[in-house]
Design a protein around this motif. Structure first.
Motif, mmCIF file in Angstrom:
data_model
loop_
_atom_site.group_PDB
_atom_site.id
_atom_site.type_symbol
_atom_site.label_atom_id
_atom_site.label_comp_id
_atom_site.label_asym_id
_atom_site.label_seq_id
_atom_site.Cartn_x
_atom_site.Cartn_y
_atom_site.Cartn_z
ATOM 1 N N MET A 119 -9.827 15.357 -14.641
ATOM 2 C CA MET A 119 -10.567 14.274 -14.020
ATOM 3 C C MET A 119 -11.521 14.861 -12.986
ATOM 4 S SD MET A 119 -9.012 11.144 -11.817
ATOM 5 C CE MET A 119 -9.827 10.981 -10.254
ATOM 6 N N THR A 120 -12.739 14.396 -12.985
ATOM 7 C CA THR A 120 -13.693 14.850 -11.974
ATOM 8 C C THR A 120 -13.299 14.249 -10.622
ATOM 9 O OG1 THR A 120 -15.145 12.972 -12.424
ATOM 10 C CG2 THR A 120 -15.577 15.016 -13.634
ATOM 11 N N SER A 165 -13.140 12.155 -7.367
ATOM 12 C CA SER A 165 -13.659 10.830 -7.020
ATOM 13 C C SER A 165 -13.812 10.740 -5.517
ATOM 14 C CB SER A 165 -12.704 9.739 -7.492
ATOM 15 O OG SER A 165 -12.575 9.756 -8.882
ATOM 16 N N ILE A 175 -12.624 4.505 -9.134
ATOM 17 C CA ILE A 175 -12.045 5.543 -9.990
ATOM 18 C C ILE A 175 -12.147 5.140 -11.461
ATOM 19 C CG2 ILE A 175 -9.891 6.712 -10.596
ATOM 20 C CD1 ILE A 175 -9.154 6.490 -7.572
ATOM 21 N N GLU A 216 -15.420 5.861 -13.184
ATOM 22 C CA GLU A 216 -15.695 7.273 -13.479
ATOM 23 C C GLU A 216 -14.803 7.834 -14.580
ATOM 24 O OE1 GLU A 216 -15.125 9.274 -9.786
ATOM 25 O OE2 GLU A 216 -16.799 8.270 -8.809
ATOM 26 N N HIS A 217 -13.617 7.253 -14.765
ATOM 27 C CA HIS A 217 -12.649 7.804 -15.712
ATOM 28 C C HIS A 217 -12.940 7.316 -17.125
ATOM 29 C CE1 HIS A 217 -8.948 9.462 -17.219
ATOM 30 N NE2 HIS A 217 -8.597 8.290 -17.712
ATOM 31 N N LEU A 260 -4.745 5.416 -8.460
ATOM 32 C CA LEU A 260 -4.879 6.081 -9.759
ATOM 33 C C LEU A 260 -4.095 5.332 -10.844
ATOM 34 C CD1 LEU A 260 -4.576 9.804 -8.644
ATOM 35 C CD2 LEU A 260 -6.583 8.741 -9.670
ATOM 36 N N VAL A 275 -5.689 5.751 -14.777
ATOM 37 C CA VAL A 275 -5.867 7.193 -14.949
ATOM 38 C C VAL A 275 -4.520 7.855 -15.196
ATOM 39 C CG1 VAL A 275 -6.638 9.311 -13.810
ATOM 40 C CG2 VAL A 275 -7.931 7.202 -13.518
#
Length: 138
Positions: free
Chosen positions: A1-2, A4, A44, A47-48, A100, A105
């Motif tokens: 995961m990048t 956040s 989050i 982005e995920h 999360l 995620v």
């Protein structure tokens, strides 16, 4: 995961509150905690990509609080300064882990095997924020 980035001051997980309704005790999470977790999970989730991450995971959090006025003198360092005040790092980690899970995620925060949190006061030209990084452990 990048990683956040959640703008705004870090939020520590608050203690559950208890109220009595119809003769029974009911526990609930305080509103400020729920609001921060929802805000963070929304960011989050945007982005995920993909489903929940499985396996042993490592969660790294950098919590950057607003810099107090006592550290704004010319003689004070311009960069970040380590913080030893509230919110506690473990409570910030709990909030981030719950965000999360809410974002989808992670299926359950029991998959997080390694936790770390660094607390800082912001640099003189930096805004408060939380940086969340999650990765698989090999």
């Amino acid at each position: 995961m990048t990683p956040s980035m959640i703008p705004g001051p870090p939020m520590g997980k608050q203690r559950p509150r208890v109220t009595f309704r119809y003769g029974k005790a009911m526990a609930y999470t305080p509103t400020r905690t729920v609001q921060w977790e929802r805000f963070a999970s929304d960011l989050i989730a945007r982005e995920h990509v993909g489903g929940p991450i499985e396996g042993p995971l490592e969660l790294r959090v950098i919590a950057v609080n607003a810099r107090p006025k006592r550290l704004m003198r010319r003689t004070d360092p311009p960069g970040r300064v380590l913080r030893t005040t509230k919110p506690d790092g473990d409570n910030v980690l709990k909030c981030c882990a719950d965000a999360l899970v809410m974002a989808g995620v992670v299926r359950d925060d029991c998959h997080i095997a390694a936790w770390s949190c660094l607390g800082y006061y912001a640099a003189k030209d930096e805004a408060p924020h939380v940086l969340i990084e999650l990765q698989k452990i090999q």
